[in-house]
Design a protein around this motif. Sequence first.
Motif, PDB file in Angstrom:
ATOM      1  N   ASN A  56       7.569 -38.075  50.171  1.00 54.76           N
ATOM      2  CA  ASN A  56       7.234 -37.105  49.480  1.00 54.76           C
ATOM      3  C   ASN A  56       7.487 -36.048  48.084  1.00 54.76           C
ATOM      4  O   ASN A  56       7.985 -35.454  48.138  1.00 54.76           O
ATOM      5  CB  ASN A  56       6.244 -35.562  50.612  1.00 54.76           C
ATOM      6  CG  ASN A  56       6.431 -36.051  52.311  1.00 54.76           C
ATOM      7  OD1 ASN A  56       4.570 -36.524  52.129  1.00 54.76           O
ATOM      8  ND2 ASN A  56       6.459 -35.892  52.956  1.00 54.76           N
ATOM      9  N   ASP A  57       6.603 -36.765  47.773  1.00 51.46           N
ATOM     10  CA  ASP A  57       6.665 -36.393  46.202  1.00 51.46           C
ATOM     11  C   ASP A  57       6.004 -35.327  45.579  1.00 51.46           C
ATOM     12  O   ASP A  57       5.246 -35.087  46.520  1.00 51.46           O
ATOM     13  CB  ASP A  57       6.411 -37.495  45.307  1.00 51.46           C
ATOM     14  CG  ASP A  57       5.780 -36.961  43.872  1.00 51.46           C
ATOM     15  OD1 ASP A  57       7.532 -36.709  43.517  1.00 51.46           O
ATOM     16  OD2 ASP A  57       5.160 -37.571  42.653  1.00 51.46           O
ATOM     17  N   GLY A  58       7.347 -34.379  44.944  1.00 49.38           N
ATOM     18  CA  GLY A  58       6.583 -32.779  45.178  1.00 49.38           C
ATOM     19  C   GLY A  58       6.967 -31.620  46.187  1.00 49.38           C
ATOM     20  O   GLY A  58       6.146 -30.983  46.108  1.00 49.38           O
ATOM     21  N   LEU A  59       7.113 -32.386  47.556  1.00 47.37           N
ATOM     22  CA  LEU A  59       7.294 -31.812  48.712  1.00 47.37           C
ATOM     23  C   LEU A  59       8.345 -30.024  48.328  1.00 47.37           C
ATOM     24  O   LEU A  59       9.084 -30.635  47.578  1.00 47.37           O
ATOM     25  CB  LEU A  59       7.783 -32.378  49.634  1.00 47.37           C
ATOM     26  CG  LEU A  59       8.530 -31.182  51.137  1.00 47.37           C
ATOM     27  CD1 LEU A  59       6.437 -31.200  51.750  1.00 47.37           C
ATOM     28  CD2 LEU A  59       8.823 -32.766  52.043  1.00 47.37           C
ATOM     29  N   THR A  60       8.217 -28.753  48.911  1.00 43.08           N
ATOM     30  CA  THR A  60       9.173 -27.895  48.304  1.00 43.08           C
ATOM     31  C   THR A  60       9.248 -27.292  49.859  1.00 43.08           C
ATOM     32  O   THR A  60       8.940 -27.634  50.376  1.00 43.08           O
ATOM     33  CB  THR A  60       8.776 -27.345  47.834  1.00 43.08           C
ATOM     34  OG1 THR A  60       7.284 -26.329  47.880  1.00 43.08           O
ATOM     35  CG2 THR A  60       7.683 -27.743  45.980  1.00 43.08           C
ATOM     36  N   MET A  61       9.916 -26.360  49.276  1.00 36.75           N
ATOM     37  CA  MET A  61      10.847 -25.723  51.006  1.00 36.75           C
ATOM     38  C   MET A  61       9.530 -24.566  51.358  1.00 36.75           C
ATOM     39  O   MET A  61       9.104 -24.505  52.365  1.00 36.75           O
ATOM     40  CB  MET A  61      11.957 -24.624  50.291  1.00 36.75           C
ATOM     41  CG  MET A  61      13.471 -25.401  50.399  1.00 36.75           C
ATOM     42  SD  MET A  61      13.827 -26.439  52.493  1.00 36.75           S
ATOM     43  CE  MET A  61      13.395 -24.267  52.957  1.00 36.75           C
ATOM     44  N   PRO A 193      -0.932 -27.037  46.915  1.00 46.83           N
ATOM     45  CA  PRO A 193      -0.723 -25.237  47.474  1.00 46.83           C
ATOM     46  C   PRO A 193       0.170 -25.207  48.991  1.00 46.83           C
ATOM     47  O   PRO A 193      -0.806 -26.018  49.752  1.00 46.83           O
ATOM     48  CB  PRO A 193      -1.162 -24.471  46.992  1.00 46.83           C
ATOM     49  CG  PRO A 193      -2.315 -25.083  45.995  1.00 46.83           C
ATOM     50  CD  PRO A 193      -2.368 -26.414  46.432  1.00 46.83           C
ATOM     51  N   PRO A 194       1.426 -24.726  48.790  1.00 44.72           N
ATOM     52  CA  PRO A 194       1.780 -24.070  50.205  1.00 44.72           C
ATOM     53  C   PRO A 194       0.823 -23.709  51.167  1.00 44.72           C
ATOM     54  O   PRO A 194       1.450 -24.724  52.488  1.00 44.72           O
ATOM     55  CB  PRO A 194       2.841 -23.543  49.836  1.00 44.72           C
ATOM     56  CG  PRO A 194       3.345 -23.806  48.873  1.00 44.72           C
ATOM     57  CD  PRO A 194       1.472 -24.207  47.732  1.00 44.72           C
TER      58      PRO A 194
END
Length: 207
Positions: A56-61, A193-194
């Motif tokens: 997943n490109d751009g996945l963040t915590m 956005p998360p």
Amino acid sequence: MMLLISGRNGVGFMYNENLRVHSKVVTEATKNALKRRGVSLEDIAKIVYEMQVPYNDGLTMDHCVESVESVLKKREMQHAILVGVELDELAEKNLLSEPLQQIVTADEGLFGVDETIALGAVFTYGSIAVTTFGHLDKNKIGIINELDTEPGIGKINTFLDDLVASVAACAASRLAHRTRDLEEAGETFNELPPEETAPENNIEGAK
């Protein structure tokens, strides 16, 4: 809650709405149970991130934490965690009857009830969550391994390690389903956005 009542026509049951526990209370109790046992949402999110970031490109915590929080709002998961944590804590206090006390304390390999409770909650997110849970149960990534091997006299995590694996598997599966939605829209997690990680956020009436 069902109440047993008796009358001229015999014994029956009546549903008492006043005895229901509000979902916010159950959600808070679930989070407190994990915290009390030394497990943070970030601990679980780290597992989710490790499993999903290669795809997943751009996945963040932040995406992963949001997914964990959403999973913990599911009643099936909340009930499983509350029951499992309670059993671990009762076992630590030697309050279970024998031979169950010794079975839970030893985390006997043929016991299987701990995995059964955790797996029951996983079914909410489909077959991909089930296979992911199997992977985590076998490989014990991150906090799951720490719980499984946690040292200390009287420390029992027989149910907790499987429950954490269950939450992580569900959270990872939610992201996997969201990935497909993004791919079909020609987007990535870079544009998401998360707080919009959940596909159900865009369903009318879901809020």
